[in-house]
Design an enzyme around this catalytic site. Structure first.
Site, PDB file in Angstrom:
ATOM      1  N   ARG A  91       0.873  -1.184   0.000  1.00 44.66           N
ATOM      2  CA  ARG A  91       0.000   0.000   0.000  1.00 44.66           C
ATOM      3  C   ARG A  91       0.911   1.235   0.000  1.00 44.66           C
ATOM      4  NH1 ARG A  91      -5.020   0.085   3.785  1.00 44.66           N
ATOM      5  NH2 ARG A  91      -5.683   1.484   2.129  1.00 44.66           N
ATOM      6  N   ASP A 239      -2.470   9.109   7.404  1.00 41.65           N
ATOM      7  CA  ASP A 239      -1.616   8.069   6.817  1.00 41.65           C
ATOM      8  C   ASP A 239      -0.236   8.595   6.474  1.00 41.65           C
ATOM      9  OD1 ASP A 239      -4.398   6.963   6.423  1.00 41.65           O
ATOM     10  OD2 ASP A 239      -3.079   5.292   5.908  1.00 41.65           O
TER      11      ASP A 239
HETATM   12  O1  MRU Z   1      -7.515   2.442   4.029  1.00 44.92           O
HETATM   13  P1  MRU Z   1      -7.294   2.362   5.511  1.00 44.92           P
HETATM   14  O2  MRU Z   1      -8.446   1.756   6.243  1.00 44.92           O
HETATM   15  O3  MRU Z   1      -5.977   1.737   5.842  1.00 44.92           O
HETATM   16  O4  MRU Z   1      -7.220   3.885   5.950  1.00 44.92           O
HETATM   17  C1  MRU Z   1      -7.035   4.180   7.301  1.00 44.92           C
HETATM   18  C2  MRU Z   1      -7.080   5.619   7.595  1.00 44.92           C
HETATM   19  O5  MRU Z   1      -7.268   6.448   6.736  1.00 44.92           O
HETATM   20  C3  MRU Z   1      -6.816   6.016   9.016  1.00 44.92           C
HETATM   21  O6  MRU Z   1      -7.517   7.170   9.355  1.00 44.92           O
HETATM   22  C4  MRU Z   1      -5.311   6.280   9.168  1.00 44.92           C
HETATM   23  O7  MRU Z   1      -4.583   5.183   8.709  1.00 44.92           O
HETATM   24  C5  MRU Z   1      -4.949   6.557  10.548  1.00 44.92           C
HETATM   25  S1  MRU Z   1      -4.970   5.090  11.511  1.00 44.92           S
HETATM   26  C6  MRU Z   1      -4.554   5.400  13.092  1.00 44.92           C
END
Ligand code: MRU
Length: 351
Positions: A91, A239
């Site tokens: 990712r 992220d």
């Molecule tokens: O696609 P995801 O579910 O991995 O996205 C997660 C998010 O956007 C969260 O808000 C981010 O990773 C912060 S997690 C503490």
């Protein structure tokens, strides 16, 4: 963790065990993984997700990747490099993934001339340290961020930045949890978070389990509740945060920040320093993951759009620093966020 009846990820008898988030809230089942390839696939498929949890999983996956890789130093190095490469391709947006790979690489290099068993145990220990440190850093963010939550506050959050998205406790939901544990009577609005529904499936589940009052809303209801004066603050995770404080988070976060600004509502981002990428000058440089269009047109196994229609799925958007009241990190608060404020946190307590 006190009161918590589930865990996100941990080592158990040489396997990496993780709660399968694709089955929540219907089923609470754990995946038991034996290989780095399986862990990489679990990250890609989003059995585990959330920036810090992705970092922990990658580190454990890398450690797993060297089990059974023999004793030959050259073969071990080549396997290590291969595992880091495919882990890094899972990712692209969460910088915690690359941060964890870097940490594992530093450890590998520090023991590369030692016997294979020593290398394997050093990698496994480092992955456990990354997990433990993540939980501790979530608790620090929670304790720091709870000051922004008054008794009786209504908090809006997006996606899932909770225990499920981290080693445990959560970033944005860590702030919520800490305020709740301080005895403040809080209430959370959880955005359902189209298209992957992390808010509906995960945040609602996690908060309900903790007995924290939560109301699930669809993403397009946030403006209505803000206009009615029903939202006191917004707190979300991230992220990747660029050096200037621009923050990438789950798609739909940026419009929330615009709404919050329009209504004079404070907008907080809670994220550990491992989510801050000082190599990127601004949020425009953050790579945004494009996921499959089928995740938009198929909901819960049911097609909701005509066969063959084009659909887009950028998985994240970027909230400009100007829309963020403060970034709550494990090393302190950058508020308002700026390159200087973030730099200062790295100098004072960064890793
Ligand atoms: O696609 P995801 O579910 O991995 O996205 C997660 C998010 O956007 C969260 O808000 C981010 O990773 C912060 S997690 C503490």
């Amino acid at each position: 963790m006190e009161g918590q009846t589930f865990f996100t990820i941990r080592w158990e008898e040489g396997q990496v065990v993780m709660l399968d988030q694709l089955l929540l809230p219907g089923k609470e089942e754990y995946l038991r993984l034996d290989s780095a390839e399986e862990v990489a696939e679990a990250i890609r498929r989003m059995n585990i997700r959330g920036a810090p949890a992705i970092g922990v999983a990658a580190a454990m996956g890398i450690a797993l990747g060297l089990q059974g890789a023999g004793e030959d130093p050259a073969a071990l190095r080549s396997r290590f490099e291969q595992v880091c490469r495919f882990m890094g391709e899972t990712r692209p947006t969460a910088v915690n993934l690359f941060w964890a790979i870097e940490r594992m690489t530093r450890i590998f290099e520090s023991v590369a001339d030692q016997p294979a068993d020593r290398i394997r145990s050093a990698l496994r220990d480092e992955s456990q340290r990354i997990l433990d440190e993540d939980v501790a850093s979530c608790r620090r963010m929670g304790a720091l961020g709870a000051r922004y939550v008054r008794d009786g506050a209504n908090i809006l959050t997006h996606c899932n930045a909770g225990a499920l998205a981290t080693g445990g406790y959560g970033t944005a939901l860590g702030v919520v949890r800490a305020a709740h544990q301080e005895g403040k009577r809080i209430h959370v609005f959880a955005d359902e978070t189209r298209p992957y529904l992390q808010g509906a499936r995960l945040t609602a589940w996690e908060l309900q389990k903790d007995g924290i009052p939560v109301t699930l809303i669809t993403d397009n209801m946030a403006g209505h509740f803000m206009q009615k004066g029903r939202v006191d603050l917004v707190v979300v995770g991230a992220d990747r945060i660029a050096a200037n404080g621009d923050a990438a988070n789950k798609i739909g976060t940026y419009p929330l920040s615009v709404l919050a600004r329009e209504h004079g509502i404070p907008f907080y981002v809670a994220a550990p320093l491992s989510t801050v990428d000082m190599n990127l000058a601004s949020g425009q440089d953050i790579p945004i993951e494009e996921r499959g269009a089928e995740e938009v047109v198929i909901v819960g196994g049911t097609r909701i759009a005509p066969e063959g229609v084009d659909a887009a799925h950028p998985a994240f958007d970027v909230t400009p620093a100007a829309n963020i009241t403060a970034i709550i990190t494990d090393a302190g608060i950058a508020g308002p966020p700026s390159a200087q404020a973030l730099q200062k946190l790295f100098m004072e307590g960064g890793n």
